[in-house]
Motif scaffolding. Structure first.
Motif, PDB file in Angstrom:
ATOM      1  N   LYS A 119     -75.409 -29.180 -65.610  1.00  0.00           N
ATOM      2  CA  LYS A 119     -73.984 -27.741 -65.734  1.00  0.00           C
ATOM      3  C   LYS A 119     -73.024 -28.566 -64.084  1.00  0.00           C
ATOM      4  N   LEU A 120     -71.713 -28.019 -63.928  1.00  0.00           N
ATOM      5  CA  LEU A 120     -71.276 -28.319 -62.736  1.00  0.00           C
ATOM      6  C   LEU A 120     -70.828 -26.878 -62.130  1.00  0.00           C
ATOM      7  N   VAL A 121     -70.912 -27.074 -60.324  1.00  0.00           N
ATOM      8  CA  VAL A 121     -70.259 -26.211 -59.905  1.00  0.00           C
ATOM      9  C   VAL A 121     -69.156 -26.783 -59.414  1.00  0.00           C
ATOM     10  N   ALA A 122     -67.771 -25.907 -60.278  1.00  0.00           N
ATOM     11  CA  ALA A 122     -66.305 -25.923 -59.582  1.00  0.00           C
ATOM     12  C   ALA A 122     -65.422 -25.030 -58.594  1.00  0.00           C
ATOM     13  N   LYS A 123     -65.917 -25.842 -57.398  1.00  0.00           N
ATOM     14  CA  LYS A 123     -64.570 -25.055 -56.758  1.00  0.00           C
ATOM     15  C   LYS A 123     -63.302 -25.091 -56.698  1.00  0.00           C
ATOM     16  N   ARG A 124     -63.025 -23.575 -56.440  1.00  0.00           N
ATOM     17  CA  ARG A 124     -61.212 -24.015 -56.666  1.00  0.00           C
ATOM     18  C   ARG A 124     -60.783 -25.046 -55.693  1.00  0.00           C
ATOM     19  N   ASN A 125     -59.741 -25.655 -56.318  1.00  0.00           N
ATOM     20  CA  ASN A 125     -58.597 -26.118 -55.399  1.00  0.00           C
ATOM     21  C   ASN A 125     -59.013 -27.653 -55.296  1.00  0.00           C
ATOM     22  N   THR A 126     -60.345 -27.308 -55.950  1.00  0.00           N
ATOM     23  CA  THR A 126     -61.091 -29.769 -55.686  1.00  0.00           C
ATOM     24  C   THR A 126     -60.656 -30.698 -57.248  1.00  0.00           C
ATOM     25  N   GLU A 127     -61.410 -30.769 -56.981  1.00  0.00           N
ATOM     26  CA  GLU A 127     -61.890 -31.637 -58.031  1.00  0.00           C
ATOM     27  C   GLU A 127     -63.418 -31.907 -58.270  1.00  0.00           C
ATOM     28  N   ILE A 128     -63.649 -32.045 -59.879  1.00  0.00           N
ATOM     29  CA  ILE A 128     -64.838 -32.718 -60.232  1.00  0.00           C
ATOM     30  C   ILE A 128     -65.439 -33.237 -61.323  1.00  0.00           C
ATOM     31  N   THR A 129     -66.149 -34.505 -60.695  1.00  0.00           N
ATOM     32  CA  THR A 129     -66.243 -35.290 -61.700  1.00  0.00           C
ATOM     33  C   THR A 129     -67.743 -34.695 -62.596  1.00  0.00           C
ATOM     34  N   ASN A 174     -76.497 -48.987 -72.902  1.00  0.00           N
ATOM     35  CA  ASN A 174     -76.382 -46.978 -72.574  1.00  0.00           C
ATOM     36  C   ASN A 174     -75.101 -46.812 -71.517  1.00  0.00           C
ATOM     37  N   PHE A 175     -74.371 -46.389 -71.363  1.00  0.00           N
ATOM     38  CA  PHE A 175     -73.606 -46.359 -70.676  1.00  0.00           C
ATOM     39  C   PHE A 175     -72.876 -44.677 -70.286  1.00  0.00           C
ATOM     40  N   ALA A 176     -71.936 -44.933 -68.693  1.00  0.00           N
ATOM     41  CA  ALA A 176     -71.155 -43.469 -69.067  1.00  0.00           C
ATOM     42  C   ALA A 176     -70.556 -43.496 -68.779  1.00  0.00           C
ATOM     43  N   ILE A 177     -69.175 -42.003 -69.444  1.00  0.00           N
ATOM     44  CA  ILE A 177     -68.830 -42.308 -68.701  1.00  0.00           C
ATOM     45  C   ILE A 177     -68.087 -40.619 -67.393  1.00  0.00           C
ATOM     46  N   ALA A 178     -67.388 -41.500 -67.060  1.00  0.00           N
ATOM     47  CA  ALA A 178     -66.655 -39.896 -65.986  1.00  0.00           C
ATOM     48  C   ALA A 178     -65.101 -39.243 -66.793  1.00  0.00           C
ATOM     49  N   THR A 179     -65.576 -38.078 -65.922  1.00  0.00           N
ATOM     50  CA  THR A 179     -63.937 -37.457 -66.405  1.00  0.00           C
ATOM     51  C   THR A 179     -64.226 -36.639 -65.107  1.00  0.00           C
ATOM     52  N   LYS A 180     -62.690 -37.388 -64.356  1.00  0.00           N
ATOM     53  CA  LYS A 180     -62.561 -36.433 -63.192  1.00  0.00           C
ATOM     54  C   LYS A 180     -61.085 -35.237 -63.417  1.00  0.00           C
ATOM     55  N   PHE A 181     -62.095 -33.645 -62.831  1.00  0.00           N
ATOM     56  CA  PHE A 181     -61.403 -32.336 -63.384  1.00  0.00           C
ATOM     57  C   PHE A 181     -60.886 -31.678 -62.177  1.00  0.00           C
ATOM     58  N   LYS A 182     -59.664 -31.658 -62.583  1.00  0.00           N
ATOM     59  CA  LYS A 182     -58.750 -30.530 -61.534  1.00  0.00           C
ATOM     60  C   LYS A 182     -58.629 -29.250 -61.919  1.00  0.00           C
ATOM     61  N   VAL A 183     -59.030 -28.335 -60.388  1.00  0.00           N
ATOM     62  CA  VAL A 183     -60.035 -27.127 -60.640  1.00  0.00           C
ATOM     63  C   VAL A 183     -58.877 -26.681 -60.127  1.00  0.00           C
ATOM     64  N   PRO A 184     -58.416 -24.931 -60.948  1.00  0.00           N
ATOM     65  CA  PRO A 184     -56.999 -24.878 -60.611  1.00  0.00           C
ATOM     66  C   PRO A 184     -56.985 -23.845 -59.508  1.00  0.00           C
TER      67      PRO A 184
END
Lengths: 184, 156
Positions: B34-44, B107-117
């Motif tokens: 689970k990720l914590v997403a703060k508004r106006n930031t980016e999370i991965t 084994n490998f990992a895929i990262a996704t960068k999200f923008k938190v509107p």
């Protein structure tokens, strides 16, 4: 003591033989030839053959193709896809079989399992110079033939429309040749 | 009623992550944290993928046009995708191919960068994703499949 020595010798010989067998398997996989001692019948005995399910599909020219239209001929029915590397190895063999045997009552039918259909299959077929009839398959056809979960899956069908051999995965060219020869 | 014996509970707890994983025989995706997403930031977000021994899947950039690439897509709400970052694929030669193929194995990992509107609603949410792949071994190939992903987030 002598019995123990004999047992050890037997184990050693069987280990040696199993090593040879796996080595010859690798060689036979690469050359498409079956090693001596690996010999198995190229086709099922007539009494063990089941009728191939009939189907109707369109070929690249939009013409209807029914498997039952080929009754009286030996058919190599190949389920394949453009994204399947092992399938690409077998395609030139099937082209050769078609060329060599089409006048002897033999036909290759290729059922492409590509979701994108003719858009990808036609250019691929042109690129590979495929000289036999192609159709686009679907889940219902695959289901009729036992699911076809892996590609290539190839059926050799005898003149009575019965399945004489099934090859799942990349097989040896010699295996196909032997099967076709036996059915013709 | 007494307390549960922790030594009996331990094996069950060990199995829990596996129970949450999205899996079939060839490819397994671990349940993302689970990720914590703060508004106006980016999370991965990190998606851990495991390929069964003896199998490979095409990378996100296969060398041949006919091969089906690995794709990771996400629904656009409530976060927007900035970029999906795949690991460096390996070029491997197989018996059925003249040229090496660009693949992922093991084994490998895929990262996704999200923008938190800035306007994202606060509170818990689930991001839905799809991982589409096509697998083979040295002898045969399997039809393309899609694994449904659920990424839990908390917008603050």
């Amino acid at each position: 003591m002598q019995a123990a020595r004999r047992s050890i010798a037997l184990v050693a010989v069987s280990l040696l033989l199993s090593g040879c067998s796996s080595t010859s398997k690798i060689i036979s996989d690469l050359t498409g030839e079956r090693a001596l001692g690996d010999a198995k019948p190229a086709v099922k005995a007539d009494k063990d053959r089941k009728s191939a399910p009939d189907f109707e599909l369109k070929d690249a020219n939009g013409q209807s193709v029914r498997l039952s239209d080929y009754r009286g001929k030996v058919v190599l029915l190949d389920f394949w896809a453009t994204w399947c590397g092992p399938c690409k190895i077998e395609i030139p063999w099937f082209q050769e079989f078609e060329r060599q045997n089409k006048d002897k009552g033999f036909a290759v039918l290729g059922v492409a399992m590509d979701e994108d259909g003719w858009d990808v299959v036609k250019p691929f077929a042109q690129h590979m110079n495929i000289n036999y009839r192609l159709m686009i398959g679907n889940d219902s056809i695959a289901e009729k033939f036992g699911g076809v979960d892996a590609l290539p899956t190839t059926f050799l069908i005898d003149r009575e429309g019965k399945i004489a051999a099934v090859h799942v995965g990349l097989s040896g060219k010699r295996d196909f040749e032997n099967g076709i020869r036996e059915l013709l | 009623m007494g307390f549960v014996n922790s030594s009996r509970l331990a094996p069950i707890l060990l199995l829990l992550p596996a129970a949450f994983a999205q899996s079939n025989a060839i490819l397994t995706v671990a349940q993302p944290e689970k990720l914590v997403a703060k508004r106006n930031t980016e999370i991965t977000a990190r998606i851990d993928v495991s390929i069964a021994e003896g199998y490979h899947i095409n990378s996100n950039a296969p060398h041949e046009v006919y091969l089906i690439p690995l794709r990771l897509t996400w629904t656009p709400e409530p976060l927007s995708v900035e970029t999906v970052i795949f690991p460096k694929p390996r070029d491997e030669k197989y018996q059925f191919s003249d040229q090496p193929l660009s693949v992922f194995t093991g084994n490998f990992a895929i990262a996704t960068k999200f923008k938190v509107p800035a306007a994202a609603l606060s509170g818990p949410a689930i991001l839905a994703g799809k991982l589409r792949y096509q697998a083979c071994n040295s002898n045969m190939c399997f039809p393309p499949k899609t694994v449904e992903l659920k990424l839990p987030i908390e917008v603050r």
